[in-house]
Design an enzyme around this catalytic site. Structure first.
Site, PDB file in Angstrom:
ATOM      1  CG  ASN A 188      -2.139  -0.846   0.986  1.00 36.63           C
ATOM      2  OD1 ASN A 188      -2.930  -0.556   0.101  1.00 36.63           O
ATOM      3  ND2 ASN A 188      -2.260  -1.920   1.734  1.00 36.63           N
ATOM      4  CB  ILE A 209       2.363 -11.785   3.542  1.00 36.29           C
ATOM      5  CG1 ILE A 209       2.622 -10.809   4.685  1.00 36.29           C
ATOM      6  CG2 ILE A 209       3.649 -12.240   2.891  1.00 36.29           C
ATOM      7  CD1 ILE A 209       3.232 -11.483   5.922  1.00 36.29           C
ATOM      8  CG  ASP A 210      -0.183  -7.508   5.474  1.00 36.77           C
ATOM      9  OD1 ASP A 210       0.087  -8.503   6.158  1.00 36.77           O
ATOM     10  OD2 ASP A 210       0.411  -6.422   5.595  1.00 36.77           O
ATOM     11  NE  ARG A 242       1.292 -26.399  28.442  1.00 36.52           N
ATOM     12  CZ  ARG A 242       2.539 -26.744  28.198  1.00 36.52           C
ATOM     13  NH1 ARG A 242       2.952 -26.911  26.962  1.00 36.52           N
ATOM     14  NH2 ARG A 242       3.380 -26.932  29.205  1.00 36.52           N
ATOM     15  CG  MET A 270       3.605 -10.971  10.337  1.00 32.75           C
ATOM     16  SD  MET A 270       4.850 -10.712   9.068  1.00 32.75           S
ATOM     17  CE  MET A 270       6.222 -10.184  10.092  1.00 32.75           C
ATOM     18  CG  HIS A 323       0.888  -4.090  12.547  1.00 36.76           C
ATOM     19  ND1 HIS A 323       0.716  -4.183  13.904  1.00 36.76           N
ATOM     20  CD2 HIS A 323       2.197  -4.305  12.321  1.00 36.76           C
ATOM     21  CE1 HIS A 323       1.865  -4.440  14.471  1.00 36.76           C
ATOM     22  NE2 HIS A 323       2.790  -4.530  13.519  1.00 36.76           N
ATOM     23  CD  GLU A 334       2.020  -8.077  12.833  1.00 29.59           C
ATOM     24  OE1 GLU A 334       3.031  -8.350  13.492  1.00 29.59           O
ATOM     25  OE2 GLU A 334       2.078  -7.789  11.625  1.00 29.59           O
ATOM     26  NE  ARG A 363       4.051 -23.145  28.099  1.00 30.03           N
ATOM     27  CZ  ARG A 363       3.650 -23.157  29.363  1.00 30.03           C
ATOM     28  NH1 ARG A 363       2.748 -22.277  29.779  1.00 30.03           N
ATOM     29  NH2 ARG A 363       4.142 -24.035  30.218  1.00 30.03           N
ATOM     30  CD  GLN A 366       3.049 -15.166   9.996  1.00 34.62           C
ATOM     31  OE1 GLN A 366       1.851 -15.129   9.881  1.00 34.62           O
ATOM     32  NE2 GLN A 366       3.691 -14.458  10.915  1.00 34.62           N
TER      33      GLN A 366
HETATM   34  O1  F6P Z   1       3.221  -5.663   5.219  1.00 39.59           O
HETATM   35  C1  F6P Z   1       3.732  -6.905   5.450  1.00 39.59           C
HETATM   36  C2  F6P Z   1       4.077  -7.112   6.901  1.00 39.59           C
HETATM   37  O2  F6P Z   1       4.713  -8.366   6.969  1.00 39.59           O
HETATM   38  C3  F6P Z   1       2.922  -7.020   7.884  1.00 39.59           C
HETATM   39  O3  F6P Z   1       2.090  -8.134   7.938  1.00 39.59           O
HETATM   40  C4  F6P Z   1       3.678  -6.795   9.172  1.00 39.59           C
HETATM   41  O4  F6P Z   1       2.861  -6.173  10.105  1.00 39.59           O
HETATM   42  C5  F6P Z   1       4.809  -5.911   8.738  1.00 39.59           C
HETATM   43  O5  F6P Z   1       5.013  -6.154   7.363  1.00 39.59           O
HETATM   44  C6  F6P Z   1       6.091  -6.145   9.479  1.00 39.59           C
HETATM   45  O6  F6P Z   1       7.011  -5.194   9.044  1.00 39.59           O
HETATM   46  P1  F6P Z   1       8.588  -5.213   9.291  1.00 39.59           P
HETATM   47  O7  F6P Z   1       9.176  -6.179   8.325  1.00 39.59           O
HETATM   48  O8  F6P Z   1       9.010  -3.826   9.007  1.00 39.59           O
HETATM   49  O9  F6P Z   1       8.805  -5.666  10.687  1.00 39.59           O
END
Ligand code: F6P
Length: 357
Positions: free
Chosen positions: A112, A135-136, A171, A178, A180, A231, A275, A283
């Protein structure tokens, strides 16, 4: 003579090389003379004139190779119009380097943020084609981004591995995936891995609903629970905070991430052992899965065709299994999020998966 530039920007993913190979093989098989310049480490290479003239050899044997042969970096879009620490006008520098090499087109692979800068350069008069990497899978205007399915495979495998150990030990296991801002990866991997609870940024969770779902499983005689949490998952309480208040709260967090906050709360409220597992950047690593290799090849070839026709200022998308050009001005700055009433979410709920809402 056709001269093109290539750059990969933002977080990497598995199929960047496969996509560049698609572009270059698609062109070299169909144009008489081709020069390909690779800018190193994303927009940094374009700003500071760090590039290499590439040959067809550079694109051989890279279909299965993860990462990017050009390197990548994050260059925030919001800083692009600000001079660098030495007063350099970055936009001007990028345009100058493009013109110095007499490029016919610059092909930009990224997510993006990268797309917003691609649109800026297009508005500044450069011939730009953007290819949707992440990957998002959160790029508006395309059904799929390359990298997504490879990451789904890895995140699913992580959940699969956790399942067997969770069952042996009775558990609660939390797997943090991943994403955000959006939860596509968590949703797909959560469903594919048979997670019992899926928490995503688009559906704020209530801790009591999460606890209820865990207790429900215990009452049914199931001793373990697997939670897939993005995350960027957020509690309903935190979702009410302003951006600033939330940033402050996250900064003051004693735990490294949301998964550990959840673990603390679950332990306190249920007394069950919890855990946390974080597959993290695995990923984004390794070889692209077959689906991504095919998608990348198709997108790359579609980009090559657009270049041969001289059609620029667009992203190459995949919509209903057909490649399609989407004007950058229509998609830049938009995010493809999960709607809480999405069919996917409904189906997962029908399966008894809790979203903690
Ligand atoms: O945009 C891809 C991504 O892997 C997100 O899923 C993740 O939040 C972010 O990049 C992690 O970024 P960095 O590699 O800067 O830690």
């Amino acid at each position: 003579m056709l001269r093109i530039g290539l750059l990969t920007s933002g977080g990497d993913c598995q199929a960047l090389n496969a996509t560049m190979r698609g572009v270059v093989k698609g062109l070299s098989a169909n144009v008489d003379e081709l020069e390909v310049y690779g800018f190193m480490n994303g927009y940094k290479g374009l700003i500071y004139g760090d590039y290499r003239l590439l040959t067809s050899r550079d694109f051989s044997g890279i279909l299965t190779k993860g990462g990017t042969i050009l390197g990548s970096s994050r260059q925030p879009f919001k800083l692009m119009r600000e001079p660098d620490e030495n007063g350099l006008d970055k936009v001007k520098a990028m345009k100058d380097n493009y013109r110095k090499l007499k490029l016919d087109c610059l092909v930009i692979l990224g997510g993006n943020g990268t797309q917003k800068t691609a649109n800026l350069l297009s508005e500044e008069g450069l011939n730009i084609i953007h290819l949707p990497k992440t990957i998002d899978n959160d790029i508006w205007g395309t059904d799929m981004t390359f990298g997504f399915y490879s990451a789904v495979n890895i995140a699913t495998e992580a959940i699969d591995c956790i399942h067997t150990t969770a069952a042996s030990h009775n558990r609660v296991f939390i797997v943090e995936i991943m994403g955000h801002k959006v939860g596509w990866l968590t949703l797909y991997a959560g469903i594919a891995g048979g997670a019992d609870i899926i928490l995503i940024p688009e559906i704020p969770y209530k801790i009591n609903s999460v606890i209820e779902a865990i207790n429900h499983r215990t009452e049914e005689g199931k001793g373990f629970t697997v939670i897939a949490v993005a995350e960027g998952a957020i509690s309903a309480e935190d979702a009410k905070l302003s951006k600033k208040q939330l940033a402050k709260k996250i900064e003051a967090r004693k735990n490294p991430s949301v998964a550990f906050d959840l673990a603390d709360q679950i332990l306190k409220k249920t007394g069950t052992e919890v855990r946390v597992t974080i597959p993290g950047h695995t990923q984004r690593g390794g070889s692209p899965c077959p689906y991504d290799r095919v998608l990348s090849t198709r997108l790359g070839v579609a980009a090559a065709e657009l270049i041969m026709k001289g059609e620029y200022g667009c992203m190459v998308a995949i919509v209903n299994n057909k490649t399609k050009k989407v004007p950058l001005k229509d998609c830049a700055g938009k995010l493809k999020t999960i709607q809480p009433d999405d069919q996917f979410v409904h189906e997962a709920k029908m399966m008894g998966i809790s979203f903690g809402d």
